[in-house]
Design a protein around this motif. Structure first.
Motif, PDB file in Angstrom:
ATOM      1  N   LYS A  41      21.136 -34.697  -0.852  1.00 54.98           N
ATOM      2  CA  LYS A  41      20.804 -34.892   0.564  1.00 54.98           C
ATOM      3  C   LYS A  41      22.033 -34.696   1.448  1.00 54.98           C
ATOM      4  O   LYS A  41      22.003 -33.936   2.418  1.00 54.98           O
ATOM      5  CB  LYS A  41      20.241 -36.303   0.789  1.00 54.98           C
ATOM      6  N   THR A  42      23.106 -35.403   1.105  1.00 55.45           N
ATOM      7  CA  THR A  42      24.310 -35.292   1.926  1.00 55.45           C
ATOM      8  C   THR A  42      24.859 -33.878   1.878  1.00 55.45           C
ATOM      9  O   THR A  42      25.320 -33.342   2.900  1.00 55.45           O
ATOM     10  CB  THR A  42      25.361 -36.304   1.443  1.00 55.45           C
ATOM     11  N   THR A  43      24.785 -33.249   0.731  1.00 52.63           N
ATOM     12  CA  THR A  43      25.254 -31.865   0.610  1.00 52.63           C
ATOM     13  C   THR A  43      24.468 -30.965   1.559  1.00 52.63           C
ATOM     14  O   THR A  43      25.044 -30.112   2.245  1.00 52.63           O
ATOM     15  CB  THR A  43      25.087 -31.388  -0.838  1.00 52.63           C
ATOM     16  N   ILE A  57      27.150 -38.816   9.226  1.00 51.97           N
ATOM     17  CA  ILE A  57      27.161 -38.206   7.904  1.00 51.97           C
ATOM     18  C   ILE A  57      27.884 -39.104   6.932  1.00 51.97           C
ATOM     19  O   ILE A  57      29.071 -39.384   7.133  1.00 51.97           O
ATOM     20  CB  ILE A  57      27.857 -36.827   7.948  1.00 51.97           C
ATOM     21  N   GLU A  58      27.211 -39.553   5.883  1.00 58.32           N
ATOM     22  CA  GLU A  58      27.853 -40.383   4.868  1.00 58.32           C
ATOM     23  C   GLU A  58      28.614 -41.548   5.468  1.00 58.32           C
ATOM     24  O   GLU A  58      29.779 -41.770   5.156  1.00 58.32           O
ATOM     25  CB  GLU A  58      28.835 -39.539   4.045  1.00 58.32           C
ATOM     26  N   GLY A  59      27.958 -42.268   6.347  1.00 61.26           N
ATOM     27  CA  GLY A  59      28.595 -43.442   6.918  1.00 61.26           C
ATOM     28  C   GLY A  59      29.574 -43.095   8.015  1.00 61.26           C
ATOM     29  O   GLY A  59      29.980 -41.944   8.155  1.00 61.26           O
ATOM     30  N   LEU A  72      20.884 -38.150  10.845  1.00 59.50           N
ATOM     31  CA  LEU A  72      21.382 -39.475  10.490  1.00 59.50           C
ATOM     32  C   LEU A  72      21.279 -39.668   8.978  1.00 59.50           C
ATOM     33  O   LEU A  72      20.193 -39.741   8.419  1.00 59.50           O
ATOM     34  CB  LEU A  72      20.564 -40.554  11.213  1.00 59.50           C
ATOM     35  N   ASP A  73      22.440 -39.752   8.338  1.00 58.64           N
ATOM     36  CA  ASP A  73      22.490 -39.956   6.891  1.00 58.64           C
ATOM     37  C   ASP A  73      22.592 -41.461   6.648  1.00 58.64           C
ATOM     38  O   ASP A  73      23.631 -42.055   6.911  1.00 58.64           O
ATOM     39  CB  ASP A  73      23.718 -39.206   6.344  1.00 58.64           C
ATOM     40  N   GLU A  74      21.521 -42.047   6.187  1.00 54.10           N
ATOM     41  CA  GLU A  74      21.457 -43.491   5.942  1.00 54.10           C
ATOM     42  C   GLU A  74      21.967 -44.321   7.113  1.00 54.10           C
ATOM     43  O   GLU A  74      22.958 -45.037   6.999  1.00 54.10           O
ATOM     44  CB  GLU A  74      22.234 -43.834   4.668  1.00 54.10           C
ATOM     45  N   PRO A  75      21.262 -44.250   8.260  1.00 56.79           N
ATOM     46  CA  PRO A  75      21.778 -44.888   9.475  1.00 56.79           C
ATOM     47  C   PRO A  75      21.734 -46.414   9.443  1.00 56.79           C
ATOM     48  O   PRO A  75      22.515 -47.045  10.136  1.00 56.79           O
ATOM     49  CB  PRO A  75      20.861 -44.349  10.570  1.00 56.79           C
TER      50      PRO A  75
HETATM   51 MG   LIG Z   1      24.372 -39.174   0.426  1.00 55.84          MG
END
Ligand SMILES: [Mg+2]
Ligand SMILES: Nc1ncnc2c1ncn2[C@@H]1O[C@H](COP(=O)(O)OP(=O)(O)OP(=O)(O)O)[C@@H](O)[C@H]1O
Lengths: 356, 312
Positions: A89-91, A129-131, A206-209
């Motif tokens: 996902k992050t990639t 992104i990633e926190g 939003l990556d894990e908001p």
């Molecule tokens: Mg991730």
């Protein structure tokens, strides 16, 4: 396709039928690249905000992180991006934001190719992104001022006002003057969100908001996302909290081991897995027998609950009547709707270990 | 116009008007080319507000104070100060300090140029990109979007600004200490001619500028190293390590064939500005080497940074 030149010419209104956004090809229908940004309208013509085709990323270590991804995010949707840890996902988000170069395939964001058109696209995109990442030696407010200054399209005259508004939106006004290194996890997360909200955006990624947020914070963020979506901002949201996805998202995609398993409307995803019949009763043995007679499969007894697959060809009212007729004292009778979690586990498997 | 605004605000009260308002804001966004310098301003503010930067400048400011006090104490004992500047390359500025405080400026620059100044530059340049990558702030700058070339240019400009500020800090500190502890007045050049104090001050400023320019090569080298790694500490250590290595190699006679290409080889040529007439050859060579390093390592940094996967 043929209506497109006309739609482009008058520069307004939705282009073509919505379902033209279909899964496969028509990403190329978006108009000339330069035009799209200058008018700020041509992007609205496209009914997809993110479209990737055969997007692939192999990291330098040889790890195939994303493998032939065809993702389509409709404009105006709140799009949930799901997948187990390490599923890519992050990639994917890094490729969409132009931070890393795809190994193969293409990605278009707001109708323009990434990473080539990054400078035209990214001012319209807010991202987490990633926190969050902050300058610990600067105050929260100064962190936002710095990120805003990095955007060459941000007006310095309105900077302080916009920063104050963004801080207010995430509930950090009182803590805005504090050094960021003294922030708690949730406060950092809120500040990261504020950075994404410094300008009116067409897309929020939003990556894990809600990672690290307190329950109030999560509720606030969900409300914020709904509000932004109702203003017409497309929200692309990765999360492991499936309740959250179910509550706010209109669409979702599921990844596993770098591949896209499914994408579509959230209601359709959950509906793919049928709900279970639940009977609450002190007479569990009798109830189980009657349910089996009525043609329900996979009957399970737990305490005072009997659950079963819904009988395929019977009205549930008849099933209930049969229970009562058989003398089963029914306290509760109903269908437990399949949650997105059930659908997710059904799609990605029960296995707990992260794929290598 | 005000009517249109009123309509817009009225519309915003209803939910339906909201989307229109957002769209309005997007379309109304006009961009001034001047805004692109906002990043440079932010970078300068961020760099010079850091405790670390201030500590480096404080160390640099302390060097002339220590030298000045040491000279004062030694001459106070009645003994004469030993001739010869530090590193052998510097001329006998130090012996003149007692006659003229302005010579403390030249002495301090000669003392800090071989190590303290380039080390400070190495810290700032090495941390420029790698430090942001390490903290994760790099990805947010890039999605802002700062633009990779713009960000790199901003970082280089800021490092050069630091070179100038650091050199001026040494010079001003030295001038202050020199004026407090020693007499000021006309001075004698290396060639033995007399020049007025005002002209001496002008030469001092010119020398400070040349010293600052001498650091351009290290700055470019440090910035390139900074694009290679995601660890600010590693980049700083590598840059400072390279600096020390080059300084040592520059002392080995067998290497004289390649020594003219070391960024530090002509550093002490700034003393030639104190000759009458000024001897330009080595000064020009020094500036040429700095330009060469800036071009080579600047391009390398650009090639690396614009193609780099930013995953940190
Ligand atoms: Mg991730
Ligand atoms: N910088 C990197 N270098 C090499 N491999 C990487 C890098 N970043 C991620 N990977 C690998 O790529 C795969 C996908 O990682 P990614 O971070 O995209 O997963 P994710 O879906 O975001 O997971 P999570 O839910 O834990 O955040 C993993 O196997 C991971 O090991």
């Amino acid at each position: 396709m043929e209506e497109l030149p006309a739609a482009e010419a008058d520069g307004a209104g939705p282009a073509g039928p919505v379902d033209q956004a279909g899964l496969a090809g028509p990403t190329d229908q978006v108009g000339p690249v330069g035009l799209a940004d200058r008018t700020g309208q041509a992007g609205d013509l496209a009914d997809t905000v993110i479209a990737t085709r055969a997007l692939t990323k192999r990291y330098r270590g040889g790890q195939l992180a994303v493998d032939g991804l065809d993702l389509t995010v409709p404009a105006g949707s709140v799009f949930g991006f799901l997948g187990p840890n390490g599923s890519g996902k992050t990639t994917t988000i890094r490729m969409l934001m132009g931070l890393i170069e795809p190994t193969a395939g293409t990605a278009r964001v707001l109708g323009q190719p990434m990473p080539r058109a990054a400078r035209a696209v990214l001012p319209h995109v807010g991202a987490l992104i990633e926190g969050p990442a902050l300058y610990g030696f600067l105050s929260g407010r100064d962190n936002l001022i710095r990120y805003d200054a990095a955007d060459p399209t941000a007006d310095p005259r309105t900077r302080r006002t916009r920063v104050a508004t963004a801080l207010d939106r995430v509930g950090l006004t009182a803590a805005g003057g504090k050094k960021a290194k003294a922030y708690s996890l949730g406060m950092k997360q809120r500040l990261g969100l504020a950075a994404a909200l410094l300008q009116p955006r067409r897309l929020l990624v939003l990556d894990e908001p809600t990672n690290g947020l307190d329950p109030q914070g999560m509720r606030e963020i969900r409300a914020l996302i709904r509000e932004l979506a109702s203003d017409g901002t497309t929200v692309f949201l990765s999360s492991h909290l499936l309740d959250e996805i179910e509550q706010v998202c209109t669409h979702a995609a599921v990844m596993a081991q770098g591949r896209l398993i499914t994408q579509g409307a959230v209601a359709d995803l959950a509906a793919g897995t049928r709900g279970r019949l639940v009977v609450t009763t002190p007479d569990t043995g009798d109830a189980a027998r009657v349910l089996k007679e009525q043609g329900a499969g996979d009957v399970v007894i737990t305490d005072d609950r009997v659950t079963a697959e819904q009988p395929p060809d019977r009205d549930l009212a008849d099933v209930n009547a049969a229970l009562v007729t058989a003398g089963v004292r029914v306290r509760g009778f109903g269908v437990e709707r399949a949650s997105l979690e059930d659908a997710f586990v059904a799609l990605t498997g029960e296995g707990f270990d992260v794929a290598g | 116009m005000s009517q249109a605004e009123a309509v817009e605000q009225g519309g915003a009260i209803e939910g339906a008007g909201k989307a229109g308002k957002v769209r309005e804001a997007r379309e109304a966004r006009k961009v001034s080319p001047l805004w692109t310098f906002g990043l440079l301003r932010s970078e300068l503010l961020t760099t010079f507000r850091r405790w670390r930067t201030l500590a480096l400048l404080a160390v640099l400011a302390a060097v002339p104070i220590l030298v000045g006090i040491a000279v004062k104490i030694e001459t106070g004992d009645g003994g004469s100060t030993g001739g010869g500047g530090p590193q052998g390359g510097g001329p006998a500025f130090i012996s003149q300090i007692t006659n003229n405080g302005l010579f403390l400026v030249f002495t301090a620059l000669a003392a800090t140029l071989p190590f303290f100044l380039p080390m400070a530059i190495g810290v700032i340049a090495g941390d420029a990109i790698a430090g942001e990558a390490n903290a994760g702030t790099l990805r947010y700058l890039l999605v802002a979007p700062a633009g990779r070339t713009r960000l790199l240019l901003t970082k280089y400009a800021t490092t050069m600004a630091f070179c100038l500020v650091a050199t001026l800090v040494v010079a001003v500190s030295a001038l202050t200490v020199g004026a407090l502890l020693f007499p000021l007045g006309d001075l004698t050049t290396i060639s033995g001619t007399r020049i007025s104090f005002a002209e001496g001050l002008g030469r001092a400023l010119l020398i400070a500028l040349v010293v600052a320019a001498s650091l351009i090569g290290v700055a470019a080298l440090g910035l390139f190293v900074s694009t290679l790694t995601n660890s600010g500490i590693a980049a700083m250590a590598t840059t400072v390590g390279l600096l020390i290595t080059i300084q040592i190699l520059d002392q080995i006679p067998q290497l004289h064939a390649i020594q003219p290409y070391f960024f530090s080889h002509y550093w002490l040529s700034f003393a030639d500005l104190m000759r009458e007439p000024v001897y330009w050859d080595d000064l020009v060579k020094n500036l040429g080497i700095q330009a060469l390093y800036a071009a080579v390592f600047g391009s390398a940094a650009w090639a690396r940074f614009t193609a780099k996967d930013v995953t940190a």
